[in-house]
Design a protein around this motif. Sequence first.
Motif, PDB file in Angstrom:
ATOM      1  N   LEU A  32       0.825  -1.199   0.000  1.00 53.92           N
ATOM      2  CA  LEU A  32       0.000   0.000   0.000  1.00 53.92           C
ATOM      3  C   LEU A  32       0.862   1.252   0.000  1.00 53.92           C
ATOM      4  CD1 LEU A  32      -2.685   1.498   0.235  1.00 53.92           C
ATOM      5  CD2 LEU A  32      -2.621   1.095   2.707  1.00 53.92           C
ATOM      6  N   ARG A  33       1.934   1.251   0.783  1.00 53.49           N
ATOM      7  CA  ARG A  33       2.812   2.423   0.799  1.00 53.49           C
ATOM      8  C   ARG A  33       3.428   2.675  -0.569  1.00 53.49           C
ATOM      9  NH1 ARG A  33       3.920   0.452   6.056  1.00 53.49           N
ATOM     10  NH2 ARG A  33       5.617  -0.864   5.290  1.00 53.49           N
ATOM     11  N   ARG A  34       3.837   1.610  -1.241  1.00 51.07           N
ATOM     12  CA  ARG A  34       4.402   1.779  -2.585  1.00 51.07           C
ATOM     13  C   ARG A  34       3.343   2.286  -3.568  1.00 51.07           C
ATOM     14  NH1 ARG A  34       7.177  -3.178  -1.332  1.00 51.07           N
ATOM     15  NH2 ARG A  34       5.633  -4.373  -2.525  1.00 51.07           N
ATOM     16  N   ALA A  35       2.125   1.747  -3.456  1.00 46.79           N
ATOM     17  CA  ALA A  35       1.049   2.178  -4.361  1.00 46.79           C
ATOM     18  C   ALA A  35       0.702   3.649  -4.139  1.00 46.79           C
ATOM     19  CB  ALA A  35      -0.185   1.297  -4.153  1.00 46.79           C
ATOM     20  N   GLN A  36       0.688   4.101  -2.892  1.00 46.85           N
ATOM     21  CA  GLN A  36       0.409   5.505  -2.615  1.00 46.85           C
ATOM     22  C   GLN A  36       1.488   6.406  -3.206  1.00 46.85           C
ATOM     23  OE1 GLN A  36      -0.325   4.885   1.801  1.00 46.85           O
ATOM     24  NE2 GLN A  36      -1.887   6.426   1.398  1.00 46.85           N
ATOM     25  N   THR A  37       2.733   5.965  -3.114  1.00 47.92           N
ATOM     26  CA  THR A  37       3.832   6.742  -3.693  1.00 47.92           C
ATOM     27  C   THR A  37       3.668   6.871  -5.205  1.00 47.92           C
ATOM     28  OG1 THR A  37       5.315   5.969  -1.943  1.00 47.92           O
ATOM     29  CG2 THR A  37       6.329   6.893  -3.932  1.00 47.92           C
ATOM     30  N   ARG A  38       3.255   5.783  -5.862  1.00 46.28           N
ATOM     31  CA  ARG A  38       3.069   5.820  -7.314  1.00 46.28           C
ATOM     32  C   ARG A  38       1.914   6.749  -7.696  1.00 46.28           C
ATOM     33  NH1 ARG A  38       2.892  -0.121  -9.695  1.00 46.28           N
ATOM     34  NH2 ARG A  38       3.322   1.013 -11.634  1.00 46.28           N
ATOM     35  N   ILE A  39       0.843   6.740  -6.915  1.00 46.96           N
ATOM     36  CA  ILE A  39      -0.291   7.625  -7.212  1.00 46.96           C
ATOM     37  C   ILE A  39       0.127   9.082  -7.064  1.00 46.96           C
ATOM     38  CG2 ILE A  39      -2.543   8.389  -6.368  1.00 46.96           C
ATOM     39  CD1 ILE A  39      -3.189   5.517  -5.726  1.00 46.96           C
ATOM     40  N   GLU A  40       0.857   9.398  -5.999  1.00 50.26           N
ATOM     41  CA  GLU A  40       1.293  10.778  -5.781  1.00 50.26           C
ATOM     42  C   GLU A  40       2.206  11.254  -6.908  1.00 50.26           C
ATOM     43  OE1 GLU A  40       3.063  10.626  -1.965  1.00 50.26           O
ATOM     44  OE2 GLU A  40       1.157  10.459  -0.883  1.00 50.26           O
ATOM     45  N   ALA A  41       3.007  10.333  -7.453  1.00 54.39           N
ATOM     46  CA  ALA A  41       3.870  10.712  -8.576  1.00 54.39           C
ATOM     47  C   ALA A  41       3.088  10.821  -9.876  1.00 54.39           C
ATOM     48  CB  ALA A  41       4.998   9.688  -8.727  1.00 54.39           C
ATOM     49  N   MET A  42       1.982  10.111  -9.983  1.00 54.48           N
ATOM     50  CA  MET A  42       1.202  10.083 -11.217  1.00 54.48           C
ATOM     51  C   MET A  42       0.314  11.313 -11.362  1.00 54.48           C
ATOM     52  SD  MET A  42       0.339   8.538 -13.960  1.00 54.48           S
ATOM     53  CE  MET A  42      -0.986   8.653 -15.151  1.00 54.48           C
ATOM     54  N   ARG A  43      -0.216  11.818 -10.279  1.00 54.36           N
ATOM     55  CA  ARG A  43      -1.197  12.907 -10.351  1.00 54.36           C
ATOM     56  C   ARG A  43      -0.658  14.157 -11.038  1.00 54.36           C
ATOM     57  NH1 ARG A  43      -3.566  11.651  -4.324  1.00 54.36           N
ATOM     58  NH2 ARG A  43      -5.069  10.026  -4.956  1.00 54.36           N
ATOM     59  N   PRO A  44       0.552  14.642 -10.718  1.00 59.38           N
ATOM     60  CA  PRO A  44       1.058  15.824 -11.454  1.00 59.38           C
ATOM     61  C   PRO A  44       1.201  15.565 -12.946  1.00 59.38           C
ATOM     62  CG  PRO A  44       2.334  15.445  -9.452  1.00 59.38           C
ATOM     63  CD  PRO A  44       1.463  14.247  -9.633  1.00 59.38           C
ATOM     64  N   TYR A  45       1.614  14.342 -13.318  1.00 63.79           N
ATOM     65  CA  TYR A  45       1.749  14.010 -14.743  1.00 63.79           C
ATOM     66  C   TYR A  45       0.392  14.074 -15.433  1.00 63.79           C
ATOM     67  CZ  TYR A  45       2.611  11.264 -18.957  1.00 63.79           C
ATOM     68  OH  TYR A  45       2.679  10.831 -20.257  1.00 63.79           O
ATOM     69  N   ALA A  46      -0.635  13.514 -14.793  1.00 66.48           N
ATOM     70  CA  ALA A  46      -1.971  13.531 -15.390  1.00 66.48           C
ATOM     71  C   ALA A  46      -2.488  14.955 -15.542  1.00 66.48           C
ATOM     72  CB  ALA A  46      -2.928  12.695 -14.541  1.00 66.48           C
ATOM     73  N   ASP A  47      -2.248  15.796 -14.536  1.00 70.38           N
ATOM     74  CA  ASP A  47      -2.702  17.189 -14.613  1.00 70.38           C
ATOM     75  C   ASP A  47      -1.968  17.942 -15.722  1.00 70.38           C
ATOM     76  OD1 ASP A  47      -4.379  16.657 -12.506  1.00 70.38           O
ATOM     77  OD2 ASP A  47      -2.999  17.421 -10.978  1.00 70.38           O
ATOM     78  N   THR A  48      -0.660  17.698 -15.846  1.00 74.06           N
ATOM     79  CA  THR A  48       0.115  18.363 -16.891  1.00 74.06           C
ATOM     80  C   THR A  48      -0.332  17.909 -18.275  1.00 74.06           C
ATOM     81  OG1 THR A  48       2.013  18.503 -15.391  1.00 74.06           O
ATOM     82  CG2 THR A  48       2.438  18.820 -17.739  1.00 74.06           C
TER      83      THR A  48
END
Length: 296
Positions: A32-48
């Motif tokens: 879960l900790r790894r998955a949360q890290t991946r989501i946090e890294a993904m969100r700025p990319y999706a917004d950009t």
Amino acid sequence: MASVQDYKRRIRSVRNTRKITRAMELVAAAKLRRAQTRIEAMRPYADTMRELIAGVGRAAGSVRGLPLLEQRETTATTLIVPLSGDRGLAGAFNAQVMRRAFALDRRLADEGQNVRWLAVGKKGRSTLTFRRRTLDGTFVGFTDAPAYSNAQAIAHRAAELFVEGEVDRVVLVYNTFVSALTQTVTEQEILPISADILETDEEERRDDALRGDFIFEPEPEEILERLLPVYVETQIYRALLESSASEQGARMTAMRNASKNAGELIDGLTLEMNRARQAEITQEILEVVAGADALA
């Protein structure tokens, strides 16, 4: 009444089960900790990515003819893509996704639409196969740690069905991660791409005027045509990451509850075992006293 040995065997069995559930809880917490890290890294990319498409869309003279933006006059067929897991022991994680997907299926059928299915995850595939649904594709074996290539494969198949006119709409059904205790089932329409992402407000147009004109090579329409499939892949990848984190959070919570219930069961069995032991001792004393009285 069960004997003391029977209670001991049951207690030993429950303790072994509790060891397994505790280990699974720890593994799920780490994932879960790894998955949360991946989501946090993904969100700025999706917004950009969304901002980039909006900027190119403002520069494009016309977006007509782009197949992924085509809004059909009538929606005759909808492709439902439920994102489930490859494994169970995650509480209601898989059940609530499939329950929402079948509710959407019934609602669309009442509206006179046809429904087609694209299965993601072994649990979803098994449920759809058991209910005799015909599948237009199956993607399994990666739900614990999805890669971008998995999202590309799903997006390619969904876009292929949409562009060829076999379906008029594509809807994702998945769990959105809120916390380890809370996962919200979400329905997201990914095709056709909403024209809202190309709309601009007064502030954005004013900023474009201050920055001046850009020279695009190739033309903005061609760039947009290339970006739209990537946008679909990004949305699916984000949904896969949300679903992965939700699965680990649900599994961690389920295993924690299982360990707690095992502890309560061990306490209850221990109490029953002590009562059975006391009953055996009392019975032996009564037998000794009865034998002594018989000799007297």
